[in-house]
Design a protein around this motif. Sequence first.
Motif, PDB file in Angstrom:
ATOM      1  N   ARG A 220      -5.933  -0.525 -10.619  1.00 41.93           N
ATOM      2  CA  ARG A 220      -5.762  -1.275 -11.865  1.00 41.93           C
ATOM      3  C   ARG A 220      -4.620  -2.278 -11.759  1.00 41.93           C
ATOM      4  O   ARG A 220      -4.648  -3.318 -12.423  1.00 41.93           O
ATOM      5  CB  ARG A 220      -5.532  -0.323 -13.035  1.00 41.93           C
ATOM      6  CG  ARG A 220      -4.236   0.472 -12.992  1.00 41.93           C
ATOM      7  CD  ARG A 220      -4.094   1.353 -14.209  1.00 41.93           C
ATOM      8  NE  ARG A 220      -2.831   2.086 -14.214  1.00 41.93           N
ATOM      9  CZ  ARG A 220      -2.460   2.926 -15.180  1.00 41.93           C
ATOM     10  NH1 ARG A 220      -3.264   3.138 -16.196  1.00 41.93           N
ATOM     11  NH2 ARG A 220      -1.297   3.534 -15.107  1.00 41.93           N
ATOM     12  N   VAL A 221      -3.602  -1.956 -10.925  1.00 40.37           N
ATOM     13  CA  VAL A 221      -2.498  -2.896 -10.737  1.00 40.37           C
ATOM     14  C   VAL A 221      -2.993  -4.130  -9.990  1.00 40.37           C
ATOM     15  O   VAL A 221      -2.697  -5.265 -10.370  1.00 40.37           O
ATOM     16  CB  VAL A 221      -1.338  -2.232  -9.964  1.00 40.37           C
ATOM     17  CG1 VAL A 221      -0.269  -3.267  -9.609  1.00 40.37           C
ATOM     18  CG2 VAL A 221      -0.730  -1.107 -10.796  1.00 40.37           C
TER      19      VAL A 221
ATOM     20  N   LYS B 248       0.841  -1.192   0.000  1.00 43.47           N
ATOM     21  CA  LYS B 248       0.000   0.000   0.000  1.00 43.47           C
ATOM     22  C   LYS B 248       0.882   1.250   0.000  1.00 43.47           C
ATOM     23  O   LYS B 248       1.969   1.233   0.603  1.00 43.47           O
ATOM     24  CB  LYS B 248      -0.893   0.020   1.251  1.00 43.47           C
ATOM     25  CG  LYS B 248      -1.800  -1.178   1.420  1.00 43.47           C
ATOM     26  CD  LYS B 248      -2.490  -1.095   2.778  1.00 43.47           C
ATOM     27  CE  LYS B 248      -3.302  -2.322   3.087  1.00 43.47           C
ATOM     28  NZ  LYS B 248      -3.906  -2.278   4.428  1.00 43.47           N
TER      29      LYS B 248
ATOM     30  N   ARG C  92      -2.266   1.019  -6.884  1.00 38.80           N
ATOM     31  CA  ARG C  92      -3.238   1.462  -7.868  1.00 38.80           C
ATOM     32  C   ARG C  92      -4.267   0.358  -8.098  1.00 38.80           C
ATOM     33  O   ARG C  92      -3.882  -0.800  -8.304  1.00 38.80           O
ATOM     34  CB  ARG C  92      -2.540   1.807  -9.187  1.00 38.80           C
ATOM     35  CG  ARG C  92      -1.581   2.992  -9.086  1.00 38.80           C
ATOM     36  CD  ARG C  92      -0.933   3.285 -10.414  1.00 38.80           C
ATOM     37  NE  ARG C  92      -0.018   4.421 -10.330  1.00 38.80           N
ATOM     38  CZ  ARG C  92       0.709   4.873 -11.342  1.00 38.80           C
ATOM     39  NH1 ARG C  92       0.629   4.265 -12.536  1.00 38.80           N
ATOM     40  NH2 ARG C  92       1.501   5.906 -11.189  1.00 38.80           N
TER      41      ARG C  92
END
Length: 273
Positions: free
Chosen positions: A109-110, A104, A107
Amino acid sequence: MDDRRVAVVVEDDDDIRGLMVALLGQSGFEVHEASNGTDGVRAVRDYDPILVTVDLGLPDFDGYEVTRQVRQFTDAYVVMLTARGEEIDTLLGLDAGADDYLTKPFRPRVLRARIEAMLRRPRGGSTAAPAVPAPPTNAPVRENSGGAVPTASNEKPVQIDRHLSLDGLELYPTVHQVVAEGREVPVTPTEFLLLETLMLSGRVVRSKAELSRVIRGDAPDNGTFVSLADERTVEVHLGNLRRKLKDDPKTPRWVQTVRGVGYRMASSPQDVR
Protein backbone atom coordinates in the motif's frame (compact mmCIF):
# COMPACT_ATOMS: atom_id res chain seq x y z
CA MET A 1 -1.12 13.65 -18.51
CA ASP A 2 -1.20 10.57 -20.74
CA ASP A 3 -4.12 8.33 -19.72
CA ARG A 4 -2.21 5.18 -20.68
CA ARG A 5 -1.17 3.33 -17.55
CA VAL A 6 1.76 1.28 -18.81
CA ALA A 7 4.48 0.11 -16.43
CA VAL A 8 7.77 -1.75 -16.80
CA VAL A 9 9.11 -3.77 -13.86
CA VAL A 10 12.87 -4.47 -13.91
CA GLU A 11 13.55 -7.04 -11.20
CA ASP A 12 15.67 -10.21 -11.16
CA ASP A 13 13.97 -11.88 -8.18
CA ASP A 14 11.08 -13.98 -9.55
CA ASP A 15 8.93 -13.68 -6.42
CA ILE A 16 9.30 -9.93 -6.08
CA ARG A 17 8.80 -9.43 -9.82
CA GLY A 18 5.61 -11.48 -9.65
CA LEU A 19 4.42 -9.42 -6.69
CA MET A 20 5.12 -6.16 -8.53
CA VAL A 21 3.34 -7.34 -11.68
CA ALA A 22 0.29 -8.38 -9.64
CA LEU A 23 0.30 -5.18 -7.58
CA LEU A 24 0.53 -2.87 -10.56
CA GLY A 25 -1.94 -4.94 -12.54
CA GLN A 26 -4.48 -4.56 -9.72
CA SER A 27 -3.84 -0.80 -9.87
CA GLY A 28 -4.89 -0.70 -13.52
CA PHE A 29 -1.49 -0.86 -15.22
CA GLU A 30 -0.58 -2.81 -18.31
CA VAL A 31 2.62 -4.34 -16.97
CA HIS A 32 5.71 -5.53 -18.84
CA GLU A 33 8.54 -7.23 -16.99
CA ALA A 34 12.27 -7.77 -17.36
CA SER A 35 14.74 -9.75 -15.25
CA ASN A 36 17.91 -7.85 -16.16
CA GLY A 37 19.04 -4.35 -17.04
CA THR A 38 19.52 -4.91 -20.76
CA ASP A 39 16.01 -6.27 -21.27
CA GLY A 40 14.64 -3.60 -18.94
CA VAL A 41 16.04 -0.72 -20.97
CA ARG A 42 14.76 -2.36 -24.15
CA ALA A 43 11.28 -2.81 -22.64
CA VAL A 44 11.14 0.86 -21.63
CA ARG A 45 12.08 1.87 -25.15
CA ASP A 46 9.58 -0.53 -26.75
CA TYR A 47 6.54 0.08 -24.53
CA ASP A 48 6.97 3.78 -23.61
CA PRO A 49 5.62 3.38 -20.04
CA ILE A 50 4.52 6.11 -17.68
CA LEU A 51 6.11 4.20 -14.75
CA VAL A 52 9.31 2.16 -14.37
CA THR A 53 10.31 0.29 -11.22
CA VAL A 54 13.97 -0.71 -11.08
CA ASP A 55 15.74 -3.09 -8.71
CA LEU A 56 19.18 -1.88 -7.71
CA GLY A 57 20.89 -5.28 -7.83
CA LEU A 58 20.61 -6.80 -11.32
CA PRO A 59 22.69 -9.59 -12.91
CA ASP A 60 24.21 -7.56 -15.78
CA PHE A 61 24.38 -3.93 -14.61
CA ASP A 62 22.86 -2.17 -11.63
CA GLY A 63 19.70 -0.11 -11.32
CA TYR A 64 21.67 3.13 -11.35
CA GLU A 65 22.86 2.39 -14.89
CA VAL A 66 19.37 1.31 -15.98
CA THR A 67 18.02 4.62 -14.73
CA ARG A 68 20.76 6.65 -16.40
CA GLN A 69 20.11 4.90 -19.71
CA VAL A 70 16.32 5.24 -19.72
CA ARG A 71 16.61 8.88 -18.72
CA GLN A 72 18.22 9.51 -22.12
CA PHE A 73 14.92 8.88 -23.92
CA THR A 74 11.98 8.92 -21.51
CA ASP A 75 10.36 11.15 -18.89
CA ALA A 76 8.62 8.19 -17.25
CA TYR A 77 8.45 8.18 -13.48
CA VAL A 78 11.23 5.95 -12.13
CA VAL A 79 11.00 4.28 -8.72
CA MET A 80 14.11 2.51 -7.50
CA LEU A 81 13.61 -0.51 -5.24
CA THR A 82 16.45 -1.94 -3.17
CA ALA A 83 17.33 -3.82 -0.01
CA ARG A 84 19.99 -1.19 0.77
CA GLY A 85 18.89 1.46 3.22
CA GLU A 86 21.95 3.69 3.42
CA GLU A 87 21.54 7.37 2.59
CA ILE A 88 24.31 7.22 0.00
CA ASP A 89 22.32 4.63 -1.97
CA THR A 90 19.28 6.90 -1.96
CA LEU A 91 21.35 9.87 -3.11
CA LEU A 92 23.00 7.87 -5.88
CA GLY A 93 19.59 6.68 -7.08
CA LEU A 94 18.18 10.19 -7.23
CA ASP A 95 21.37 11.45 -8.83
CA ALA A 96 20.98 8.83 -11.58
CA GLY A 97 17.54 10.25 -12.36
CA ALA A 98 15.11 8.29 -10.18
CA ASP A 99 12.02 10.14 -8.96
CA ASP A 100 11.57 8.08 -5.81
CA TYR A 101 13.37 5.40 -3.81
CA LEU A 102 11.83 2.63 -1.70
CA THR A 103 13.68 0.20 0.55
CA LYS A 104 12.77 -3.49 0.66
CA PRO A 105 10.84 -4.95 2.33
CA PHE A 106 8.05 -2.46 1.66
CA ARG A 107 4.33 -2.51 2.20
CA PRO A 108 2.37 -2.79 -1.05
CA ARG A 109 0.00 0.00 0.00
CA VAL A 110 2.97 2.33 0.59
CA LEU A 111 4.31 1.68 -2.90
CA ARG A 112 0.84 2.12 -4.38
CA ALA A 113 0.38 5.42 -2.55
CA ARG A 114 3.77 6.74 -3.70
CA ILE A 115 3.01 5.80 -7.30
CA GLU A 116 -0.43 7.41 -7.27
CA ALA A 117 1.11 10.58 -5.81
CA MET A 118 3.59 10.71 -8.68
CA LEU A 119 0.86 10.21 -11.26
CA ARG A 120 -0.96 13.28 -9.91
CA ARG A 121 1.98 15.49 -10.82
CA PRO A 122 2.27 17.41 -14.09
CA ARG A 123 4.23 15.41 -16.66
CA GLY A 124 5.40 15.89 -20.22
CA GLY A 125 2.54 17.20 -22.35
CA SER A 126 0.56 18.43 -19.34
CA THR A 127 -0.56 21.99 -18.96
CA ALA A 128 -1.45 21.59 -15.29
CA ALA A 129 0.45 23.69 -12.79
CA PRO A 130 1.38 22.83 -9.22
CA ALA A 131 -0.85 24.08 -6.44
CA VAL A 132 1.04 27.24 -5.51
CA PRO A 133 -0.17 30.84 -5.17
CA ALA A 134 0.31 33.23 -8.06
CA PRO A 135 3.62 35.16 -7.88
CA PRO A 136 3.60 38.68 -6.46
CA THR A 137 3.50 41.60 -8.86
CA ASN A 138 7.25 42.21 -8.50
CA ALA A 139 8.18 38.58 -9.18
CA PRO A 140 11.01 38.19 -11.69
CA VAL A 141 9.20 35.61 -13.80
CA ARG A 142 7.33 36.61 -16.94
CA GLU A 143 4.55 34.44 -18.31
CA ASN A 144 4.49 34.73 -22.09
CA SER A 145 1.57 33.86 -24.33
CA GLY A 146 2.00 32.25 -27.70
CA GLY A 147 5.24 31.54 -29.49
CA ALA A 148 6.96 28.33 -30.44
CA VAL A 149 9.37 26.05 -28.67
CA PRO A 150 12.92 26.16 -30.08
CA THR A 151 13.70 22.95 -31.97
CA ALA A 152 16.45 21.55 -34.13
CA SER A 153 16.75 23.26 -37.51
CA ASN A 154 15.19 20.32 -39.34
CA GLU A 155 12.15 20.12 -37.08
CA LYS A 156 8.91 22.05 -37.24
CA PRO A 157 8.50 24.35 -34.19
CA VAL A 158 5.87 23.20 -31.71
CA GLN A 159 3.24 25.87 -31.06
CA ILE A 160 2.47 26.38 -27.38
CA ASP A 161 0.02 28.36 -25.29
CA ARG A 162 2.44 29.89 -22.80
CA HIS A 163 5.84 29.62 -21.20
CA LEU A 164 7.70 31.00 -18.20
CA SER A 165 10.77 33.16 -18.70
CA LEU A 166 13.47 34.35 -16.33
CA ASP A 167 16.73 35.95 -17.43
CA GLY A 168 17.57 33.48 -20.19
CA LEU A 169 15.80 30.53 -18.55
CA GLU A 170 12.68 29.34 -20.36
CA LEU A 171 10.22 26.72 -19.10
CA TYR A 172 7.56 25.27 -21.44
CA PRO A 173 4.89 23.36 -19.45
CA THR A 174 2.97 22.18 -22.52
CA VAL A 175 5.89 20.18 -23.89
CA HIS A 176 7.79 19.64 -20.64
CA GLN A 177 10.88 21.46 -21.90
CA VAL A 178 13.51 23.58 -20.18
CA VAL A 179 15.82 25.85 -22.18
CA ALA A 180 18.75 27.75 -20.61
CA GLU A 181 20.46 30.35 -22.79
CA GLY A 182 19.17 28.60 -25.91
CA ARG A 183 20.38 25.18 -24.70
CA GLU A 184 17.76 22.50 -24.10
CA VAL A 185 18.25 21.00 -20.64
CA PRO A 186 17.05 17.41 -20.05
CA VAL A 187 15.29 17.19 -16.69
CA THR A 188 13.34 14.51 -14.86
CA PRO A 189 9.61 14.99 -14.10
CA THR A 190 10.45 15.79 -10.48
CA GLU A 191 13.11 18.35 -11.42
CA PHE A 192 10.69 19.97 -13.87
CA LEU A 193 7.98 20.16 -11.20
CA LEU A 194 10.32 21.75 -8.66
CA LEU A 195 11.59 24.32 -11.16
CA GLU A 196 8.05 25.18 -12.27
CA THR A 197 6.95 25.57 -8.65
CA LEU A 198 9.83 27.94 -7.88
CA MET A 199 9.34 29.95 -11.07
CA LEU A 200 5.62 30.37 -10.38
CA SER A 201 6.45 31.41 -6.82
CA GLY A 202 8.89 34.11 -7.96
CA ARG A 203 10.60 35.71 -4.99
CA VAL A 204 8.42 33.82 -2.49
CA VAL A 205 10.66 31.41 -0.57
CA ARG A 206 9.55 27.78 -0.66
CA SER A 207 10.69 25.60 2.23
CA LYS A 208 11.99 22.06 1.76
CA ALA A 209 8.84 20.79 3.49
CA GLU A 210 6.59 22.68 1.06
CA LEU A 211 8.54 21.39 -1.93
CA SER A 212 8.39 17.85 -0.53
CA ARG A 213 4.61 18.09 -0.41
CA VAL A 214 4.49 19.39 -3.98
CA ILE A 215 6.51 16.34 -5.06
CA ARG A 216 3.91 14.13 -3.37
CA GLY A 217 1.13 15.89 -5.25
CA ASP A 218 -0.16 17.69 -2.14
CA ALA A 219 -0.76 21.37 -1.51
CA PRO A 220 2.48 22.88 -0.15
CA ASP A 221 0.81 24.26 2.98
CA ASN A 222 -1.44 21.32 3.94
CA GLY A 223 0.66 20.55 7.04
CA THR A 224 1.31 16.86 6.38
CA PHE A 225 4.40 15.35 7.97
CA VAL A 226 7.68 15.70 6.09
CA SER A 227 10.70 13.68 7.22
CA LEU A 228 14.35 14.70 7.11
CA ALA A 229 14.82 12.12 4.36
CA ASP A 230 12.08 13.81 2.32
CA GLU A 231 13.79 17.18 2.74
CA ARG A 232 17.13 15.66 1.79
CA THR A 233 15.49 14.31 -1.36
CA VAL A 234 14.48 17.86 -2.31
CA GLU A 235 18.08 19.00 -1.80
CA VAL A 236 19.39 16.27 -4.10
CA HIS A 237 16.83 16.97 -6.84
CA LEU A 238 17.60 20.70 -6.76
CA GLY A 239 21.34 19.99 -6.72
CA ASN A 240 20.94 17.86 -9.84
CA LEU A 241 18.81 20.55 -11.46
CA ARG A 242 21.38 23.25 -10.74
CA ARG A 243 24.14 21.11 -12.19
CA LYS A 244 22.17 20.58 -15.39
CA LEU A 245 21.40 24.30 -15.64
CA LYS A 246 25.08 25.08 -14.89
CA ASP A 247 23.82 27.39 -12.14
CA ASP A 248 26.51 27.89 -9.48
CA PRO A 249 24.83 27.80 -6.01
CA LYS A 250 27.52 30.18 -4.67
CA THR A 251 26.62 32.84 -7.24
CA PRO A 252 23.19 31.72 -8.45
CA ARG A 253 21.67 33.18 -11.55
CA TRP A 254 18.37 31.34 -11.22
CA VAL A 255 17.83 29.07 -8.17
CA GLN A 256 18.81 30.70 -4.89
CA THR A 257 19.15 29.04 -1.49
CA VAL A 258 17.83 31.06 1.44
CA ARG A 259 19.85 29.50 4.22
CA GLY A 260 17.73 28.01 6.99
CA VAL A 261 14.49 28.74 5.11
CA GLY A 262 14.33 27.20 1.62
CA TYR A 263 14.61 28.16 -2.03
CA ARG A 264 13.43 30.87 -4.41
CA MET A 265 14.31 32.28 -7.80
CA ALA A 266 17.28 34.65 -7.73
CA SER A 267 16.82 38.27 -8.78
CA SER A 268 19.06 40.37 -10.99
CA PRO A 269 18.76 43.77 -12.75
CA GLN A 270 17.48 41.99 -15.88
CA ASP A 271 14.67 40.43 -13.87
CA VAL A 272 12.91 43.76 -13.28
CA ARG A 273 10.44 44.35 -16.09
